[in-house]
Design a protein around this motif. Structure first.
Motif, PDB file in Angstrom:
ATOM      1  N   SER A  91      28.629  63.384  11.082  1.00  0.00           N
ATOM      2  CA  SER A  91      29.437  62.640  12.053  1.00  0.00           C
ATOM      3  C   SER A  91      28.672  62.284  13.321  1.00  0.00           C
ATOM      4  CB  SER A  91      30.680  63.457  12.423  1.00  0.00           C
ATOM      5  OG  SER A  91      30.319  64.637  13.127  1.00  0.00           O
ATOM      6  N   GLY A  92      27.443  62.770  13.444  1.00  0.00           N
ATOM      7  CA  GLY A  92      26.638  62.459  14.626  1.00  0.00           C
ATOM      8  C   GLY A  92      26.808  63.434  15.762  1.00  0.00           C
ATOM      9  N   GLY A  93      27.479  64.567  15.524  1.00  0.00           N
ATOM     10  CA  GLY A  93      27.693  65.536  16.577  1.00  0.00           C
ATOM     11  C   GLY A  93      26.466  66.356  16.922  1.00  0.00           C
ATOM     12  N   VAL A  94      25.556  66.509  15.965  1.00  0.00           N
ATOM     13  CA  VAL A  94      24.302  67.236  16.185  1.00  0.00           C
ATOM     14  C   VAL A  94      23.175  66.450  15.531  1.00  0.00           C
ATOM     15  CG1 VAL A  94      25.371  69.520  16.352  1.00  0.00           C
ATOM     16  CG2 VAL A  94      24.629  68.661  14.106  1.00  0.00           C
ATOM     17  N   SER A  95      21.947  66.747  15.927  1.00  0.00           N
ATOM     18  CA  SER A  95      20.797  66.009  15.404  1.00  0.00           C
ATOM     19  C   SER A  95      20.213  66.625  14.133  1.00  0.00           C
ATOM     20  CB  SER A  95      19.705  65.904  16.472  1.00  0.00           C
ATOM     21  OG  SER A  95      20.144  65.097  17.545  1.00  0.00           O
ATOM     22  N   ALA A 113      25.716  59.393  10.739  1.00  0.00           N
ATOM     23  CA  ALA A 113      26.006  58.678  11.976  1.00  0.00           C
ATOM     24  C   ALA A 113      24.836  58.629  12.947  1.00  0.00           C
ATOM     25  CB  ALA A 113      27.226  59.303  12.662  1.00  0.00           C
ATOM     26  N   SER A 114      23.979  59.663  12.947  1.00  0.00           N
ATOM     27  CA  SER A 114      22.855  59.694  13.889  1.00  0.00           C
ATOM     28  C   SER A 114      21.632  58.942  13.387  1.00  0.00           C
ATOM     29  CB  SER A 114      22.453  61.148  14.186  1.00  0.00           C
ATOM     30  OG  SER A 114      23.465  61.813  14.896  1.00  0.00           O
ATOM     31  N   CYS A 115      21.645  58.548  12.127  1.00  0.00           N
ATOM     32  CA  CYS A 115      20.463  57.925  11.522  1.00  0.00           C
ATOM     33  C   CYS A 115      20.542  56.399  11.593  1.00  0.00           C
ATOM     34  CB  CYS A 115      20.330  58.338  10.059  1.00  0.00           C
ATOM     35  SG  CYS A 115      20.352  60.125   9.766  1.00  0.00           S
ATOM     36  N   GLY A 120      17.324  56.580   5.612  1.00  0.00           N
ATOM     37  CA  GLY A 120      17.149  57.768   4.793  1.00  0.00           C
ATOM     38  C   GLY A 120      17.314  59.071   5.560  1.00  0.00           C
ATOM     39  N   TYR A 121      17.222  60.159   4.826  1.00  0.00           N
ATOM     40  CA  TYR A 121      17.423  61.490   5.395  1.00  0.00           C
ATOM     41  C   TYR A 121      16.343  62.421   4.858  1.00  0.00           C
ATOM     42  CZ  TYR A 121      19.122  62.843   0.796  1.00  0.00           C
ATOM     43  OH  TYR A 121      19.195  63.096  -0.557  1.00  0.00           O
ATOM     44  N   GLU A 315      14.932  58.488  10.633  1.00  0.00           N
ATOM     45  CA  GLU A 315      14.820  57.721  11.876  1.00  0.00           C
ATOM     46  C   GLU A 315      16.149  57.805  12.608  1.00  0.00           C
ATOM     47  OE1 GLU A 315      13.438  53.306  13.547  1.00  0.00           O
ATOM     48  OE2 GLU A 315      13.496  53.707  11.382  1.00  0.00           O
ATOM     49  N   TYR A 316      16.098  58.109  13.898  1.00  0.00           N
ATOM     50  CA  TYR A 316      17.301  58.344  14.687  1.00  0.00           C
ATOM     51  C   TYR A 316      17.692  57.118  15.502  1.00  0.00           C
ATOM     52  CZ  TYR A 316      17.226  63.302  13.549  1.00  0.00           C
ATOM     53  OH  TYR A 316      17.262  64.498  12.872  1.00  0.00           O
TER      54      TYR A 316
END
Length: 366
Positions: A91-95, A113-115, A120-121, A315-316
């Motif tokens: 959800s993008g709450g943490v990196s 959400a943060s990417c 990719g991850y 990539e953030y």
């Protein structure tokens, strides 16, 4: 025959701060102790992560050591459980997330959400540890259990300590005629999923539920997080539970049957299982999820083991997070970082082959 149980060390030099009622491990306090001018680091900023409580002791040590070398970086890790950590990351709450369960196919197919979209991850092993079957039973110092009996205890089909199935495995023990209180995780837990995966693979005739983060059966006593389970077993009567071995403390720990022998956990025995297990098929090159071999009959192996992962973006969307995540993940999976985890939590280090694969995957973070 039993192998010797390793005594796990404790690490308490890092400060903890409370955020929203949950303990967060933070590198802030270490700033005050770092001699000025000794670090050549150019990193700065704040990095937030959350997830596996099994990683708690290791994260404390990693954060403290990383902060010493990078005094302008603050790292917060919330040991909220694997499920909560993955949810917070997605959800993008943490990196980054720490998780004892690898990402599911549904999670991979969703959004990060943060990417940066379509970037990719990364999912790499960072922490290898046995799962200890902890117990506090009146008059019992040693306990042998096979997978079927352990499954019956936690499923609720074996309900008293002097049950014939337990007695047959412990002929020299004086087992009380008392109800069993089996303590399981209340939260979505990768430790639960690994525990359930072991029982489902080795004793499928008893443990017929598919492995998942939520505990699958009614009954028993539920407790929040690793600490909650350990506290419930410690403070209860005739109790049994499962937890990362680093938190077993002075509780009794059951030996599990592997082949024809009863085996106590050691980091080496846990690492042997991981080293001989294949990667999950069909994943990206940056996803090093491991399909653990629970069916080994080699008594030098301890198949009730968990692999805890670090999950991050390649990539953030916030470009400042990439270098921080990359540097921190590279540190904790390095030889020095793995040595810190071994000292702090008795973790087993990554093998040379797995370390090489992890380093390659982490290079993709930017």
């Amino acid at each position: 025959m039993k192998t010797a149980t390793t005594n796990f060390k404790r690490f308490g030099s890092v400060a903890a701060i409370a955020i929203a009622g949950t303990m967060l491990f933070s590198a802030c306090a270490a700033n005050e102790d770092a001699p000025a001018g000794e670090s050549e680091s150019t990193l700065s900023g704040t990095l937030d992560g959350a997830g596996a409580s099994s990683q708690g002791s290791a994260q404390e040590a990693w954060v403290a050591a990383f902060q010493t070398e990078n005094p302008d970086v603050t790292i917060n890790y919330e040991p909220s459980g694997s499920g909560a950590g993955r949810e917070a990351f997605l959800s993008g709450g943490v990196s980054f997330a720490g998780s004892d369960s690898a990402l599911s196919d549904d999670e991979i197919a969703g959004e990060f959400a943060s990417c940066v979209p379509d970037s990719g991850y990364v999912e790499v092993p960072a922490y290898i540890s046995p799962i200890a079957v902890i117990f506090n039973v009146e008059g019992v110092d040693e306990l042998n259990l096979d997978a079927a009996t352990l499954a019956g205890i936690f499923k609720g089909t074996i309900t008293t300590w002097d049950d014939a199935a337990i007695a047959a495995l412990n002929e020299d023990a004086t087992l009380p005629s008392a109800p069993i209180t089996a303590v399981h995780r209340a939260d979505d837990s990768g430790t639960t999923k690994n525990f359930a995966d072991y029982l489902n693979k080795v004793a499928p005739q008893v443990w017929d539920a598919a492995p998942a983060d939520p505990f699958p059966y009614a009954g028993g006593e539920a407790a929040q997080g690793t600490t909650g389970v350990v506290d419930a077993v410690t403070n209860g009567t005739n109790t049994i539970g499962y937890a990362d071995a680093s938190k077993a403390g002075d509780l009794g720990v059951a030996a599990i049957k592997v082949g024809e022998e009863f085996v106590n956990y050691t980091p080496e025995a846990a690492a042997a299982v991981v080293a001989e297990s294949p990667l999950v098929e069909g994943r990206e090159a940056t996803d090093l999820a491991i399909k653990l071999d629970r069916l080994t009959t080699d008594p030098s192996h301890y198949p009730l083991v968990l692999v805890s992962y670090i999950i991050a973006c390649q990539e953030y969307t916030d470009a400042e997070q990439g270098p921080l995540v990359k540097a921190y993940a590279q540190y904790l999976t390095s030889e020095d970082g793995q040595a810190e985890a071994a000292d702090a939590a008795g973790a087993a280090p990554l093998s040379a082959d797995l370390s090489t694969k992890v380093a390659t995957a982490l290079e993709s973070i930017k």
